[in-house]
Design an enzyme around this catalytic site. Structure first.
Site: not given
Lengths: 278, 278
Positions: B147, B223, B256
């Site tokens: 991320s 996600d 995620h």
């Protein structure tokens, strides 16, 4: 039963579930990992993993590194909490008694007896709850745990012959009647009569005739609790006297943490799978 | 440099270390896993793992499931924090700016410029600190992240050609100049001049001529941040235009979380090892 989260992981799915417990009189939370072999509802063997002092379901769920092996082997892995919890549940300021420290017994003393029924919860209630929503094969159950949870796994297996086809532990409290953690907890949950403690003490159960087909235990040699609280020497002697095949692996340099547990988790799961798929 | 903990794990040792940082003006904490191949001080390739928003060194250290693969492959794995921290460090109530959200840039705006120097910290200071105490082979460095940390890994590698011999990411923020997380952070750390942002945006760096020999990215299709914040489609287009070999694996059902990261961690480490031992 409320699903708190569902996450795909290692090809399977991790569910975290909360339910109202008949035994504890509280909400209880557990995690269940379903391997890809359980897709479509196919029944798979189940491993009950009992955690140690201070833990909730979350510790091993996050740090136990079990999902890759369970997905490979086709094992369902259930991680319950270690006690009832909540503002109305009797507690203690100590880390080793009260909430987070249920010791997998049914308490007989006030004020604990109403809620602290982790023995019946793990043995009777939780399997029904889990089976109502997930495809566990109750003919193929294994049990394992760490420290206080190792004590729980050993004593539940010894006291319920035939229930669990495979048993293992990481650094179990092998003889709680003889160590500070255990005498404190058993004394306050069960009362002063030490005869009642023997049904919740792996070494005493073996001395009193309980048997397991075999047993795998890993114990870190650098574990700060080894000599005072865990006493694998007493377990070794009891198993030798009783003819229980014990594989006790003393692991140089390893401590009591999840860094130790996660290192040998896949080994244990393979041990269980070899017996559950037999 | 203070050693906060040392734990044996998967045959190697995990160190958690705190040091006073020249770049951030604060204490910084990181973890280092040494595989057994580093016993006796033998140099091993190093993987820098950059974490995402809200994380410290601890998240991937506890939940990343990297140690088994690093021990097998002979990789040192370093997990730094994501920002300076402390009561004297400017912060923000939002989870996506300030402490826990350094974005791997050197801030140019008050009041952030004094402490928020995570670009120089990761690129220059941390490697010296780590090399002073651990046997990392600086000729064989790989970088990866998740991320915000995937953004950090991509941009540091693109901006420092030849420094990192292998690069990969989980769900990176591929084009921060074009998404809410990035425009907020880059605007406040770097100022309103968007030209300065391009050196901290993987897609923009590639458009402006930066190159990588190749790149591995895993992205969960479930996600929640995929379309608004991560934009792997822009990374795919930029790599295609630039002729950068991108292996972008869209993973059905994955979100995620660390349940996603840990699933593909070993794959990424094998990718890095194949290039670092080449």
């Amino acid at each position: 039963m409320d699903t708190l989260s569902v996450n795909k992981s290692h090809g399977g799915t991790l569910h975290v579930v909360r339910h109202a417990s008949r035994e504890t009189g509280t909400d209880m939370t557990f995690s269940v990992f379903l391997p890809p072999q359980a897709d479509g509802g196919a029944k798979c063997p189940v491993i009950w993993y009992l955690s140690g002092l201070t833990c909730t379901h979350a510790n091993v769920t996050e740090k136990g590194e079990y999902r890759a092996a369970c997905a490979e082997l086709g094992l369902i892995f259930v991680a319950p909490d270690t006690s009832p919890r909540g503002p109305d549940v009797p507690d203690d300021d100590a880390y080793d008694f009260g909430q987070g420290a249920g010791f997998y017994v049914d308490a007989m003393q006030a004020p604990y007896a109403a809620n602290y029924r982790m023995g019946s919860y793990i043995r009777d209630e939780l399997p029904d709850i889990v089976a109502s929503a997930f495809p566990i094969d109750r003919e193929r159950q294994g049990i394992m745990g760490h420290s206080m949870g190792g004590h729980g796994a050993l004593t539940l297996a010894l006291a319920n012959p035939g229930r669990y086809r495979s048993v293992s532990a990481f650094a179990p409290i092998a003889a709680p009647s003889q160590v500070p953690w255990g005498t404190k907890a058993l004394g306050r949950y069960l009362g002063p009569d030490r005869a009642a403690w023997r049904r919740h003490d792996a070494v005493a159960l073996i001395e009193d005739g309980a048997r397991l087909p075999e047993l795998l235990v890993d114990q870190g040699e650098a574990d700060a609790f080894l000599e005072e609280q865990l006493r694998p020497d007493l377990l070794r002697a009891a198993c030798a006297d009783a003819g229980i095949p014990l594989t006790l692996r003393m692991q140089p340099g390893y401590d009591h943490s999840y860094y130790f547990i996660s290192t040998f988790m896949a080994d244990h799961l393979r041990w269980h799978a070899a017996r559950l798929f037999n």
